[in-house]
Design a protein around this motif. Sequence first.
Motif, PDB file in Angstrom:
ATOM      1  N   TYR A 124       0.861  -1.175   0.000  1.00 29.70           N
ATOM      2  CA  TYR A 124       0.000   0.000   0.000  1.00 29.70           C
ATOM      3  C   TYR A 124       0.899   1.228   0.000  1.00 29.70           C
ATOM      4  O   TYR A 124       2.114   1.140   0.213  1.00 29.70           O
ATOM      5  CB  TYR A 124      -0.932   0.009   1.220  1.00 29.70           C
ATOM      6  CG  TYR A 124      -0.221   0.171   2.540  1.00 29.70           C
ATOM      7  CD1 TYR A 124       0.035   1.429   3.079  1.00 29.70           C
ATOM      8  CD2 TYR A 124       0.213  -0.947   3.253  1.00 29.70           C
ATOM      9  CE1 TYR A 124       0.710   1.579   4.291  1.00 29.70           C
ATOM     10  CE2 TYR A 124       0.891  -0.803   4.458  1.00 29.70           C
ATOM     11  CZ  TYR A 124       1.132   0.448   4.967  1.00 29.70           C
ATOM     12  OH  TYR A 124       1.809   0.604   6.153  1.00 29.70           O
ATOM     13  N   PHE A 127      -4.682  -5.442 -12.364  1.00 22.64           N
ATOM     14  CA  PHE A 127      -4.521  -5.059 -10.957  1.00 22.64           C
ATOM     15  C   PHE A 127      -5.519  -5.812 -10.084  1.00 22.64           C
ATOM     16  O   PHE A 127      -6.572  -6.260 -10.540  1.00 22.64           O
ATOM     17  CB  PHE A 127      -4.730  -3.549 -10.781  1.00 22.64           C
ATOM     18  CG  PHE A 127      -6.088  -3.044 -11.217  1.00 22.64           C
ATOM     19  CD1 PHE A 127      -7.183  -3.109 -10.367  1.00 22.64           C
ATOM     20  CD2 PHE A 127      -6.264  -2.512 -12.490  1.00 22.64           C
ATOM     21  CE1 PHE A 127      -8.440  -2.654 -10.763  1.00 22.64           C
ATOM     22  CE2 PHE A 127      -7.517  -2.051 -12.904  1.00 22.64           C
ATOM     23  CZ  PHE A 127      -8.596  -2.121 -12.038  1.00 22.64           C
ATOM     24  N   LEU A 178      -6.954  -5.003  -6.007  1.00 22.14           N
ATOM     25  CA  LEU A 178      -6.917  -4.042  -4.897  1.00 22.14           C
ATOM     26  C   LEU A 178      -7.673  -4.612  -3.703  1.00 22.14           C
ATOM     27  O   LEU A 178      -8.725  -5.254  -3.873  1.00 22.14           O
ATOM     28  CB  LEU A 178      -7.567  -2.718  -5.315  1.00 22.14           C
ATOM     29  CG  LEU A 178      -7.161  -2.137  -6.675  1.00 22.14           C
ATOM     30  CD1 LEU A 178      -8.018  -0.919  -7.003  1.00 22.14           C
ATOM     31  CD2 LEU A 178      -5.691  -1.761  -6.676  1.00 22.14           C
ATOM     32  N   THR A 202     -10.669  -6.457  -8.932  1.00 25.12           N
ATOM     33  CA  THR A 202      -9.738  -6.678 -10.034  1.00 25.12           C
ATOM     34  C   THR A 202     -10.226  -6.005 -11.307  1.00 25.12           C
ATOM     35  O   THR A 202     -11.412  -5.700 -11.470  1.00 25.12           O
ATOM     36  CB  THR A 202      -9.542  -8.174 -10.326  1.00 25.12           C
ATOM     37  OG1 THR A 202     -10.803  -8.749 -10.693  1.00 25.12           O
ATOM     38  CG2 THR A 202      -8.999  -8.900  -9.118  1.00 25.12           C
ATOM     39  N   ILE A 215      -5.966   4.967  -6.766  1.00 25.76           N
ATOM     40  CA  ILE A 215      -5.770   4.039  -5.648  1.00 25.76           C
ATOM     41  C   ILE A 215      -5.700   4.859  -4.371  1.00 25.76           C
ATOM     42  O   ILE A 215      -4.718   5.590  -4.137  1.00 25.76           O
ATOM     43  CB  ILE A 215      -4.476   3.217  -5.817  1.00 25.76           C
ATOM     44  CG1 ILE A 215      -4.454   2.507  -7.172  1.00 25.76           C
ATOM     45  CG2 ILE A 215      -4.342   2.207  -4.679  1.00 25.76           C
ATOM     46  CD1 ILE A 215      -3.152   1.773  -7.449  1.00 25.76           C
ATOM     47  N   THR A 238      -4.733   1.515   0.481  1.00 27.89           N
ATOM     48  CA  THR A 238      -5.323   0.418  -0.288  1.00 27.89           C
ATOM     49  C   THR A 238      -4.220  -0.524  -0.751  1.00 27.89           C
ATOM     50  O   THR A 238      -3.277  -0.115  -1.441  1.00 27.89           O
ATOM     51  CB  THR A 238      -6.081   0.960  -1.513  1.00 27.89           C
ATOM     52  OG1 THR A 238      -7.134   1.820  -1.075  1.00 27.89           O
ATOM     53  CG2 THR A 238      -6.672  -0.173  -2.337  1.00 27.89           C
ATOM     54  N   HIS A 265      -2.414  -3.194  -3.013  1.00 23.66           N
ATOM     55  CA  HIS A 265      -2.528  -3.448  -4.445  1.00 23.66           C
ATOM     56  C   HIS A 265      -1.350  -4.257  -4.976  1.00 23.66           C
ATOM     57  O   HIS A 265      -0.224  -4.146  -4.499  1.00 23.66           O
ATOM     58  CB  HIS A 265      -2.684  -2.149  -5.245  1.00 23.66           C
ATOM     59  CG  HIS A 265      -1.679  -1.092  -4.951  1.00 23.66           C
ATOM     60  ND1 HIS A 265      -1.715  -0.310  -3.802  1.00 23.66           N
ATOM     61  CD2 HIS A 265      -0.598  -0.650  -5.652  1.00 23.66           C
ATOM     62  CE1 HIS A 265      -0.712   0.555  -3.824  1.00 23.66           C
ATOM     63  NE2 HIS A 265      -0.013   0.365  -4.931  1.00 23.66           N
ATOM     64  N   ILE A 292       0.053  -5.228  -8.973  1.00 24.58           N
ATOM     65  CA  ILE A 292      -0.132  -4.856 -10.373  1.00 24.58           C
ATOM     66  C   ILE A 292       0.876  -5.616 -11.227  1.00 24.58           C
ATOM     67  O   ILE A 292       2.054  -5.716 -10.880  1.00 24.58           O
ATOM     68  CB  ILE A 292       0.040  -3.329 -10.566  1.00 24.58           C
ATOM     69  CG1 ILE A 292      -0.993  -2.575  -9.727  1.00 24.58           C
ATOM     70  CG2 ILE A 292      -0.093  -2.949 -12.045  1.00 24.58           C
ATOM     71  CD1 ILE A 292      -0.859  -1.065  -9.781  1.00 24.58           C
TER      72      ILE A 292
END
Length: 285
Positions: free
Chosen positions: A146, A162, A164, A214, A225, A229, A231, A233
Amino acid sequence: MMNLFDLSGPDAIEIVPFPTDRDGLISFIQKRQPVLLSGVHDALPFIRSWDYEFFRNCLKSIRIQRKSEDGIYHYLGFERISMTDFDQVMATTQDGYALEPLRGQGVSQDLPPELSVSLPAFVPESGFRVSNLYIGPGKNKSLLHYDETHSLLMMLEGRKRFILFSPDQSECMYPYSPFSLKALLENRVVDSRIDCQDPDLVSFPKLNQAAGLTGWLEEGQALFIPAGTWHFIEAEGRNVSVNYFWLQNSLKDWLNQPLLDFWIKRRAIDVLDQLRKVKHKLSAA
């Protein structure tokens, strides 16, 4: 073999036109809700010609990092190479991912005027931190992590997939402890301990309770973002993107995870840095 994208929840990410006014993202910021923005090139005309060929011709050198043994780019060690050498890396070994600051913190070279970066109306100048250029050969992956700032990632060439996870799922993300000296010394401030390519649900059972959001970030789109959060990627083919980081958190955000952990870790690292300086002075004396 399971991967992190298998933890996708039932919800689809919302897509809205790129905001052009100061409060255009405020509802998403307040709700900590990620969103895809369409129409990037129309909203920010200065990036219309920005693709790999543009940067290849514009830059003399670029800052890159090499893959670690796990195939992940950890944003820890960087080297500066000529753009000619980077072009060779992109065409052959593909063992390099470029991260070049274009505006704000970390800009280390004189950039040509055609690389002047303007801020979107919703990014406050007072909270702005940095705008980075990213160029990858394909299959480049981030860590599951994050950021303490909000992030807007704009796709200029290629596409990225991605996933999240909202801040309230932090317990399922298995961050490094703020009280782990080893993690602090390795600068593991915002990382997860999870292997995104092969998540271990035995060692990390709460991960099975996580529900991710996603999608694909396509050329001409931007992904917002929110701070805190989680994530991960992963790029598909050759990819070029530019992002903005800016700070716009409330006290409530800092008092909740994972930003509370971040605050504690940064203070602890500051203390360790001071201790190193004292040790160095004593050794010199």
